[in-house]
Design a protein around this motif. Structure first.
Motif, PDB file in Angstrom:
ATOM      1  N   ALA A 145       1.917 -12.911   1.315  1.00  0.00           N
ATOM      2  CA  ALA A 145       3.086 -12.432   1.968  1.00  0.00           C
ATOM      3  C   ALA A 145       4.210 -13.637   2.410  1.00  0.00           C
ATOM      4  CB  ALA A 145       2.643 -11.854   3.505  1.00  0.00           C
ATOM      5  N   ALA A 146       3.699 -14.699   2.484  1.00  0.00           N
ATOM      6  CA  ALA A 146       4.482 -15.830   2.733  1.00  0.00           C
ATOM      7  C   ALA A 146       5.335 -16.323   1.609  1.00  0.00           C
ATOM      8  CB  ALA A 146       3.612 -17.131   3.089  1.00  0.00           C
TER       9      ALA A 146
ATOM     10  N   PRO B 265       8.747  -0.250  -0.187  1.00  0.00           N
ATOM     11  CA  PRO B 265       7.490  -0.612   0.232  1.00  0.00           C
ATOM     12  C   PRO B 265       7.183  -2.251   0.504  1.00  0.00           C
ATOM     13  CG  PRO B 265       7.182   1.047  -1.331  1.00  0.00           C
ATOM     14  CD  PRO B 265       8.605   0.347  -1.220  1.00  0.00           C
ATOM     15  N   ALA B 266       7.665  -2.926  -0.289  1.00  0.00           N
ATOM     16  CA  ALA B 266       7.278  -4.265  -0.301  1.00  0.00           C
ATOM     17  C   ALA B 266       8.027  -4.920   0.826  1.00  0.00           C
ATOM     18  CB  ALA B 266       8.244  -5.139  -1.646  1.00  0.00           C
TER      19      ALA B 266
ATOM     20  N   PRO C 268       0.021  -1.611  -3.290  1.00  0.00           N
ATOM     21  CA  PRO C 268      -1.393  -2.065  -3.241  1.00  0.00           C
ATOM     22  C   PRO C 268      -1.969  -2.978  -2.298  1.00  0.00           C
ATOM     23  CG  PRO C 268      -0.381  -1.966  -5.388  1.00  0.00           C
ATOM     24  CD  PRO C 268       0.705  -1.404  -4.458  1.00  0.00           C
ATOM     25  N   GLU C 269      -0.859  -4.042  -2.103  1.00  0.00           N
ATOM     26  CA  GLU C 269      -1.246  -5.014  -1.204  1.00  0.00           C
ATOM     27  C   GLU C 269      -1.641  -4.612   0.389  1.00  0.00           C
ATOM     28  OE1 GLU C 269       0.736  -6.967  -4.586  1.00  0.00           O
ATOM     29  OE2 GLU C 269       1.063  -5.089  -3.371  1.00  0.00           O
ATOM     30  N   ALA C 270      -0.758  -3.467   0.508  1.00  0.00           N
ATOM     31  CA  ALA C 270      -0.875  -2.845   2.114  1.00  0.00           C
ATOM     32  C   ALA C 270      -2.090  -2.179   2.179  1.00  0.00           C
ATOM     33  CB  ALA C 270       0.333  -1.988   2.364  1.00  0.00           C
TER      34      ALA C 270
ATOM     35  N   ALA D 121      -7.964   3.203  -3.570  1.00  0.00           N
ATOM     36  CA  ALA D 121      -6.653   3.464  -3.904  1.00  0.00           C
ATOM     37  C   ALA D 121      -5.799   2.218  -4.076  1.00  0.00           C
ATOM     38  CB  ALA D 121      -5.960   4.278  -2.461  1.00  0.00           C
ATOM     39  N   ALA D 122      -5.964   1.215  -3.380  1.00  0.00           N
ATOM     40  CA  ALA D 122      -5.374  -0.277  -4.010  1.00  0.00           C
ATOM     41  C   ALA D 122      -5.377  -0.599  -5.511  1.00  0.00           C
ATOM     42  CB  ALA D 122      -5.845  -1.279  -3.104  1.00  0.00           C
TER      43      ALA D 122
END
Length: 107
Positions: free
Chosen positions: A6-7, A37-38, A73-75, A95-96
């Motif tokens: 995220a950073a 989404p990102a 995916p990351e979420a 799901a990811a």
């Protein structure tokens, strides 16, 4: 790992050269509200960390959930890692993985 991702994404996508976190947070808010989404994922981290404004855990969780609903995916992975129910965590991880596979085939 997810916080590091995220950073890095924030640095690449949101921040101008001057590094104004408040401006980055406003831009991400606009992009998130536009359905990206990102941006939702990144905004969730900024809200959780209090970067660019006061922390807001509830809003952070809501943006993370919205990104997951859009199969980011990351979420999905982050929600899985914080999920106390093992069956739900497994479902989120699957799901990811599925969303990552689709991302790989699109690019």
């Amino acid at each position: 790992m997810t916080r590091l991702l995220a950073a890095r994404l924030r640095a690449a996508l949101a921040r101008p050269a001057g590094g104004d976190a408040a401006a980055a947070r406003r831009r991400l808010q606009q992009r998130a509200e536009g359905g990206e989404p990102a941006a939702m994922f990144l905004l969730a981290h900024m809200l959780a960390d209090g970067e660019g404004g006061p922390p807001d855990a509830a809003a952070a969780r809501a943006w993370l959930a919205r990104a997951a609903e859009l199969e980011y995916p990351e979420a999905l992975q982050e929600l899985a890692l914080s999920e106390p129910d093992p069956q739900r965590a497994d479902m989120l991880m699957r799901a990811a993985a599925h969303a990552l596979a689709h991302r790989a085939h699109r690019h």
